[in-house]
Design a protein around this motif. Structure first.
Motif: not given
Length: 191
Positions: A7-27
């Motif tokens: 999850i930490e690597k995905l936050i970096l990969y998608f260039n988002v700030k946190n898990t909330t923004e990652l959740a949006t990217v991952l729908n």
């Protein structure tokens, strides 16, 4: 590797700030990501990722013929993530975060940091132990106790993978802090 590291690597990969923004990217929902992390549900995470961005899977698990190549790419992503945090803090802060960057730079250059055992707690302790000097810090740079608190919050907000990066590339991290300070100077001069 565990789900938390992925999850930490995905936050970096998608260039988002946190898990909330990652959740949006991952729908999906942030609580779903927290669940994956707590249950270490790597399979479920990867299944979801496969439907969103196969290149992300490639990024997470690609084995290069040159192991140093993977390290370079990962280091570059992590350093960009830390640099992004510094720039964002500078943009959002009225004082442009310059005093905090100078405080961290000076505290981390002090002899209290054990370069063989750098972790989140040792960085926070270095900030706490740094003695703000009246002339050099308060008058010249406007450093006050509030800046110490903000600097500690900055370190607390870093991901474990970013702390690991700092422990391996400590001098580079110091140069990033100084670079951020210079950026704040430029930003202040344009206002």
């Amino acid at each position: 590797m565990n789900a938390g590291k992925l999850i930490e690597k995905l936050i970096l990969y998608f260039n988002v700030k946190n898990t909330t923004e990652l959740a949006t990217v991952l729908n999906t929902q942030q609580s779903t990501i927290s669940g994956w992390k707590s249950r270490n549900a790597i399979g479920t995470l990867l299944e979801k990722l496969a439907t969103i961005d196969e290149n992300a899977l490639y990024f997470l698990f690609k084995e290069s013929e040159e192991p140093s190549h993977n390290i370079y790419i990962e280091d570059e992503l992590i350093s960009n993530s830390i640099r992004y945090r510094i720039v964002e803090k500078s943009k959002k802060s009225i004082s442009n975060y310059q005093a905090e960057l100078i405080l961290m730079y000076r505290a981390f250059q002090s002899e209290t940091v054990d370069l063989k055992n750098i972790d989140r707690n040792s960085l926070i302790q270095a900030i706490r132990n740094y003695r703000i000097e009246l002339l050099k810090d308060k008058v010249q740079h406007g450093i006050i106790e509030r800046n110490r608190t903000n600097a500690i919050i900055f370190i607390e907000e870093l991901f474990d993978i970013e702390i690991d990066f700092i422990s391996k590339r400590y001098q580079y991290f110091l140069s990033m802090l100084w670079e951020g300070r210079n950026l704040s100077n430029k930003h202040l001069s344009f206002e």
